[in-house]
Motif scaffolding. Structure first.
Motif, PDB file in Angstrom:
ATOM      1  N   LEU A 150       0.830  -1.208   0.000  1.00 47.90           N
ATOM      2  CA  LEU A 150       0.000   0.000   0.000  1.00 47.90           C
ATOM      3  C   LEU A 150       0.864   1.257   0.000  1.00 47.90           C
ATOM      4  O   LEU A 150       0.567   2.222  -0.708  1.00 47.90           O
ATOM      5  CB  LEU A 150      -0.942  -0.015   1.206  1.00 47.90           C
ATOM      6  N   ILE A 151       1.933   1.267   0.761  1.00 47.55           N
ATOM      7  CA  ILE A 151       2.843   2.421   0.817  1.00 47.55           C
ATOM      8  C   ILE A 151       3.482   2.640  -0.549  1.00 47.55           C
ATOM      9  O   ILE A 151       3.581   3.770  -1.032  1.00 47.55           O
ATOM     10  CB  ILE A 151       3.904   2.228   1.919  1.00 47.55           C
ATOM     11  N   LEU A 152       3.890   1.580  -1.206  1.00 47.26           N
ATOM     12  CA  LEU A 152       4.490   1.679  -2.540  1.00 47.26           C
ATOM     13  C   LEU A 152       3.478   2.222  -3.547  1.00 47.26           C
ATOM     14  O   LEU A 152       3.813   3.061  -4.388  1.00 47.26           O
ATOM     15  CB  LEU A 152       5.021   0.318  -2.977  1.00 47.26           C
ATOM     16  N   LEU A 153       2.228   1.769  -3.446  1.00 46.61           N
ATOM     17  CA  LEU A 153       1.168   2.254  -4.336  1.00 46.61           C
ATOM     18  C   LEU A 153       0.919   3.749  -4.114  1.00 46.61           C
ATOM     19  O   LEU A 153       0.805   4.523  -5.077  1.00 46.61           O
ATOM     20  CB  LEU A 153      -0.114   1.454  -4.101  1.00 46.61           C
ATOM     21  N   LEU A 154       0.831   4.169  -2.850  1.00 41.39           N
ATOM     22  CA  LEU A 154       0.616   5.583  -2.550  1.00 41.39           C
ATOM     23  C   LEU A 154       1.795   6.440  -3.000  1.00 41.39           C
ATOM     24  O   LEU A 154       1.605   7.538  -3.531  1.00 41.39           O
ATOM     25  CB  LEU A 154       0.363   5.774  -1.057  1.00 41.39           C
ATOM     26  N   LEU A 155       3.003   5.951  -2.783  1.00 45.42           N
ATOM     27  CA  LEU A 155       4.194   6.683  -3.219  1.00 45.42           C
ATOM     28  C   LEU A 155       4.217   6.833  -4.740  1.00 45.42           C
ATOM     29  O   LEU A 155       4.533   7.902  -5.260  1.00 45.42           O
ATOM     30  CB  LEU A 155       5.457   5.975  -2.730  1.00 45.42           C
ATOM     31  N   THR A 156       3.850   5.776  -5.445  1.00 39.65           N
ATOM     32  CA  THR A 156       3.775   5.825  -6.914  1.00 39.65           C
ATOM     33  C   THR A 156       2.732   6.853  -7.361  1.00 39.65           C
ATOM     34  O   THR A 156       2.963   7.622  -8.294  1.00 39.65           O
ATOM     35  CB  THR A 156       3.431   4.433  -7.481  1.00 39.65           C
ATOM     36  N   ALA A 157       1.577   6.880  -6.675  1.00 41.75           N
ATOM     37  CA  ALA A 157       0.522   7.844  -7.020  1.00 41.75           C
ATOM     38  C   ALA A 157       1.004   9.274  -6.798  1.00 41.75           C
ATOM     39  O   ALA A 157       0.754  10.161  -7.629  1.00 41.75           O
ATOM     40  CB  ALA A 157      -0.731   7.565  -6.209  1.00 41.75           C
ATOM     41  N   VAL A 158       1.693   9.526  -5.698  1.00 42.00           N
ATOM     42  CA  VAL A 158       2.199  10.870  -5.410  1.00 42.00           C
ATOM     43  C   VAL A 158       3.209  11.294  -6.469  1.00 42.00           C
ATOM     44  O   VAL A 158       3.172  12.432  -6.968  1.00 42.00           O
ATOM     45  CB  VAL A 158       2.826  10.929  -3.990  1.00 42.00           C
ATOM     46  N   VAL A 159       4.115  10.409  -6.839  1.00 45.81           N
ATOM     47  CA  VAL A 159       5.117  10.727  -7.867  1.00 45.81           C
ATOM     48  C   VAL A 159       4.440  10.999  -9.205  1.00 45.81           C
ATOM     49  O   VAL A 159       4.793  11.963  -9.903  1.00 45.81           O
ATOM     50  CB  VAL A 159       6.173   9.599  -7.978  1.00 45.81           C
ATOM     51  N   LEU A 160       3.448  10.200  -9.582  1.00 50.28           N
ATOM     52  CA  LEU A 160       2.735  10.428 -10.843  1.00 50.28           C
ATOM     53  C   LEU A 160       1.991  11.764 -10.832  1.00 50.28           C
ATOM     54  O   LEU A 160       2.007  12.500 -11.818  1.00 50.28           O
ATOM     55  CB  LEU A 160       1.762   9.280 -11.125  1.00 50.28           C
ATOM     56  N   LEU A 161       1.334  12.083  -9.719  1.00 49.06           N
ATOM     57  CA  LEU A 161       0.638  13.373  -9.616  1.00 49.06           C
ATOM     58  C   LEU A 161       1.615  14.528  -9.710  1.00 49.06           C
ATOM     59  O   LEU A 161       1.339  15.546 -10.351  1.00 49.06           O
ATOM     60  CB  LEU A 161      -0.155  13.455  -8.312  1.00 49.06           C
TER      61      LEU A 161
END
Length: 129
Positions: free
Chosen positions: A3-14
């Motif tokens: 979940l942390i990796l998914l959220l981090l990926t979302a933040v980087v994409l945004l």
């Protein structure tokens, strides 16, 4: 951990999308031309402000040309300043024309023109373009 990796990926994409959007908006600003000034009820010519002016075309460093005015101020002294009024981002010389009456009493000439990529400038790109 997933979940942390998914959220981090979302933040980087945004962040990347936001940066790309900012770069695009800076290099491709919206243009405000005669029709926008007319629609807002703004002056569209120095004559609307009862000022004498010469319509000119300036050559820019990117070899494009841009329209503008050289407006006669109220000071006739040869040593009086020439004032250059630059419009704000995503605006045009018509928007800057509203500020001209503030400096007319103190200047010999006032120069107003469209920045690259804005208003009626030939350049299709804005800052950094």
């Amino acid at each position: 951990m997933g979940l942390i990796l998914l959220l981090l990926t979302a933040v980087v994409l945004l962040w990347l999308l936001g940066t790309a959007g900012l770069v695009y908006s800076l290099t491709h600003p919206r243009r405000k031309t005669f029709a926008v000034a007319l629609g807002r009820g703004d002056p569209t010519d120095p004559a609307d402000l009862e000022l004498l002016a010469q319509e000119v075309t300036f050559s820019l460093s990117d070899r494009s040309r841009t329209p503008g005015w050289i407006i006669q101020g109220h000071v006739s002294d040869e040593d009086a300043p020439t004032v250059v009024i630059v419009h704000g981002f995503e605006d045009s010389r018509y928007g800057a024309l509203k500020r001209v009456p503030l400096v007319v009493p103190y200047a010999r000439r006032i120069v107003v023109f469209d920045l690259p990529g804005q208003g009626d400038s030939e350049s299709r790109r804005g800052y950094g373009g």
